[in-house]
Design an enzyme around this catalytic site. Structure first.
Site, PDB file in Angstrom:
ATOM      1  N   LYS A 176      -6.223  -2.036  -9.783  1.00 28.38           N
ATOM      2  CA  LYS A 176      -5.378  -1.018 -10.385  1.00 28.38           C
ATOM      3  C   LYS A 176      -5.917   0.055 -11.480  1.00 28.38           C
ATOM      4  O   LYS A 176      -5.527   1.298 -11.297  1.00 28.38           O
ATOM      5  CB  LYS A 176      -4.148  -1.607 -11.195  1.00 28.38           C
ATOM      6  CG  LYS A 176      -3.141  -2.249 -10.078  1.00 28.38           C
ATOM      7  CD  LYS A 176      -2.056  -2.590 -10.782  1.00 28.38           C
ATOM      8  CE  LYS A 176      -1.109  -3.362  -9.724  1.00 28.38           C
ATOM      9  NZ  LYS A 176       0.133  -3.812 -10.254  1.00 28.38           N
ATOM     10  N   ASP A 200       5.277   0.666 -10.621  1.00 28.38           N
ATOM     11  CA  ASP A 200       5.767  -0.745 -11.163  1.00 28.38           C
ATOM     12  C   ASP A 200       6.725  -0.259 -12.345  1.00 28.38           C
ATOM     13  O   ASP A 200       7.844  -1.162 -12.569  1.00 28.38           O
ATOM     14  CB  ASP A 200       4.706  -1.290 -11.720  1.00 28.38           C
ATOM     15  CG  ASP A 200       3.761  -1.947 -10.904  1.00 28.38           C
ATOM     16  OD1 ASP A 200       4.000  -2.313  -9.679  1.00 28.38           O
ATOM     17  OD2 ASP A 200       2.450  -2.312 -11.109  1.00 28.38           O
ATOM     18  N   TYR A 252       6.822 -14.065  -7.848  1.00 27.99           N
ATOM     19  CA  TYR A 252       8.007 -13.930  -7.032  1.00 27.99           C
ATOM     20  C   TYR A 252       8.023 -15.063  -6.085  1.00 27.99           C
ATOM     21  O   TYR A 252       8.847 -15.455  -5.052  1.00 27.99           O
ATOM     22  CB  TYR A 252       8.119 -12.693  -6.016  1.00 27.99           C
ATOM     23  CG  TYR A 252       6.899 -12.220  -5.292  1.00 27.99           C
ATOM     24  CD1 TYR A 252       5.925 -11.338  -5.933  1.00 27.99           C
ATOM     25  CD2 TYR A 252       6.636 -12.799  -4.178  1.00 27.99           C
ATOM     26  CE1 TYR A 252       4.635 -10.950  -5.213  1.00 27.99           C
ATOM     27  CE2 TYR A 252       5.510 -12.236  -3.428  1.00 27.99           C
ATOM     28  CZ  TYR A 252       4.538 -11.599  -4.101  1.00 27.99           C
ATOM     29  OH  TYR A 252       3.198 -11.096  -3.520  1.00 27.99           O
TER      30      TYR A 252
HETATM   31  P1  ATR Z   1      -1.850  -8.175 -13.895  1.00 26.96           P
HETATM   32  O1  ATR Z   1      -2.218  -6.659 -13.338  1.00 26.96           O
HETATM   33  O2  ATR Z   1      -0.894  -8.719 -12.790  1.00 26.96           O
HETATM   34  O3  ATR Z   1      -1.069  -8.125 -15.020  1.00 26.96           O
HETATM   35  P2  ATR Z   1      -4.138  -9.374 -15.026  1.00 26.96           P
HETATM   36  O4  ATR Z   1      -4.585  -7.894 -15.530  1.00 26.96           O
HETATM   37  O5  ATR Z   1      -5.225 -10.068 -14.323  1.00 26.96           O
HETATM   38  O6  ATR Z   1      -3.058  -9.090 -14.021  1.00 26.96           O
HETATM   39  O7  ATR Z   1      -3.552 -10.042 -15.856  1.00 26.96           O
HETATM   40  C1  ATR Z   1      -3.083 -11.354 -15.934  1.00 26.96           C
HETATM   41  C2  ATR Z   1      -2.240 -11.989 -17.063  1.00 26.96           C
HETATM   42  O8  ATR Z   1      -1.933 -13.262 -16.927  1.00 26.96           O
HETATM   43  C3  ATR Z   1      -3.036 -12.106 -18.552  1.00 26.96           C
HETATM   44  O9  ATR Z   1      -2.466 -11.810 -19.370  1.00 26.96           O
HETATM   45  C4  ATR Z   1      -3.954 -13.473 -18.326  1.00 26.96           C
HETATM   46  O10 ATR Z   1      -4.090 -13.700 -19.634  1.00 26.96           O
HETATM   47  P3  ATR Z   1      -5.728 -13.384 -20.455  1.00 26.96           P
HETATM   48  O11 ATR Z   1      -5.477 -11.952 -20.863  1.00 26.96           O
HETATM   49  O12 ATR Z   1      -5.888 -14.580 -21.445  1.00 26.96           O
HETATM   50  O13 ATR Z   1      -6.604 -13.533 -19.246  1.00 26.96           O
HETATM   51  C5  ATR Z   1      -2.592 -14.110 -17.946  1.00 26.96           C
HETATM   52  N1  ATR Z   1      -3.144 -15.517 -17.319  1.00 26.96           N
HETATM   53  C6  ATR Z   1      -3.317 -15.998 -16.094  1.00 26.96           C
HETATM   54  N2  ATR Z   1      -3.741 -16.992 -16.049  1.00 26.96           N
HETATM   55  C7  ATR Z   1      -3.459 -17.722 -17.106  1.00 26.96           C
HETATM   56  C8  ATR Z   1      -3.393 -18.756 -17.503  1.00 26.96           C
HETATM   57  N3  ATR Z   1      -3.722 -20.165 -16.779  1.00 26.96           N
HETATM   58  N4  ATR Z   1      -3.028 -19.249 -18.880  1.00 26.96           N
HETATM   59  C9  ATR Z   1      -2.736 -18.120 -19.654  1.00 26.96           C
HETATM   60  N5  ATR Z   1      -2.417 -16.998 -19.411  1.00 26.96           N
HETATM   61  C10 ATR Z   1      -3.045 -16.549 -18.153  1.00 26.96           C
END
Ligand code: ATR
Length: 284
Positions: A67, A103, A227
């Site tokens: 994105k 979104d 979802y």
């Molecule tokens: P999107 O575009 O869907 O928001 P993203 O930019 O990859 O996807 O963001 C994923 C989010 O999920 C982030 O806030 C990530 O936390 P970090 O910024 O610390 O990476 C969070 N996230 C994913 N897996 C996680 C986990 N196991 N525990 C805590 N936070 C998680």
């Protein structure tokens, strides 16, 4: 001529967008195929060049992890996409690519249509600080939410999203995503939104909730943008706390409906899309 629309992401194994978008094209009797354009980062520029050069390519949806890269690469940006800093929908016309972010509208339409909830004046807890969180912050600022607490595993990313909120006139604080930090805020939230992938089927944190039931106020609405499964561990915790819940399928379908209208300039058949999306989840 058969027109082509696709979803750009990597990996794309579990996407249900092709199923419910194809149902929409079929319902409107449009000769369009919706394809899965699984694209590693090194091939993204080539795919976008192909879209510019191919008259039958109408556009695309964009998902993780592209994105932000598509935001940088398009020829024209819609103001909402510019505000979010991410593009989830591309329209190709006359050799030029325009970037949109549906979104924001999808989140707001899901809230009003599926939960009849108005965030005006609400105190909000936002979990996560990625692209989806940025769209939610822009949407909350538009509706006049009172305050947002952004909780993220990586605090520095939460700080960036808090700055985005402030720049749109929405008061914000950022904290680490842990029970102690959440308790120390002393806040009572009206509205909790999860944008992390915690609890998502097929992910590393499947079966986990980002929030314990003890931290969820009984008067809150808890909206999980995950979802699959339809009732995530977070929504189970919310139900245990007596809170109201909303599943992310609503936002997925409404953002897709807005994309459909951008490509076709036709009203999207939302009910048919919702039915096809539910069916695709059951079959997945
Ligand atoms: P999107 O575009 O869907 O928001 P993203 O930019 O990859 O996807 O963001 C994923 C989010 O999920 C982030 O806030 C990530 O936390 P970090 O910024 O610390 O990476 C969070 N996230 C994913 N897996 C996680 C986990 N196991 N525990 C805590 N936070 C998680």
């Amino acid at each position: 001529m058969t027109y082509r629309v696709g979803i750009i992401g990597y990996p794309l194994r579990h996407s249900i967008s092709p199923t419910f978008q194809q149902a929409a094209f079929r319902h409107r009797s449009l000769d369009v195929v919706y394809e899965t354009w699984e694209t590693p980062a090194e091939s993204l520029k080539r795919l976008l060049a192909w879209m510019r050069a191919t008259p039958e390519a109408w556009g695309a949806n964009v998902t993780v992890p592209h994105k932000e890269a598509v935001f940088e690469a398009v020829d024209r940006l819609d103001p909402t996409a510019a505000a979010v800093g991410a593009v989830n929908t591309v329209v190709a016309r006359d050799g030029r690519l325009s970037g949109y972010n549906t979104d924001v509208g999808g989140f707001l339409r899901a809230l009003s249509h599926a939960a009849r909830f108005d965030p005006a004046g609400a105190r909000v807890l936002l979990l996560g600080a990625g692209g989806a969180a940025r769209a939610v912050v822009v949407a909350l600022a538009q509706t006049g939410a009172a305050h947002v607490t952004i909780a993220n595993r990586t605090l520095a990313r939460a700080e960036i999203v808090a700055e985005l909120a402030n720049s749109h006139g929405l008061a914000a604080q950022s904290i680490p995503l842990d029970g102690q930090a959440l308790r120390e805020t002393g806040s009572t939230w009206d509205f909790i939104v999860n944008t992390t992938s915690i609890g998502m089927r097929h992910s590393a944190a499947e079966n986990e909730s980002p929030l314990a039931a003890s931290l969820i106020p009984s008067g809150a609405l808890v909206y999980d943008l995950v979802y699959n499964p339809p009732i995530t561990p977070l929504l189970e915790a919310a139900l245990a706390a007596g809170a109201r819940t909303l599943s992310g399928l609503s936002m997925l379908v409404y953002q897709g409906a807005e994309s459909f209208t951008l490509w076709t300039e036709m009203e999207a058949p939302v009910e048919e899309m919702m039915t096809a999306a539910r069916q695709a989840l059951e079959d997945a």
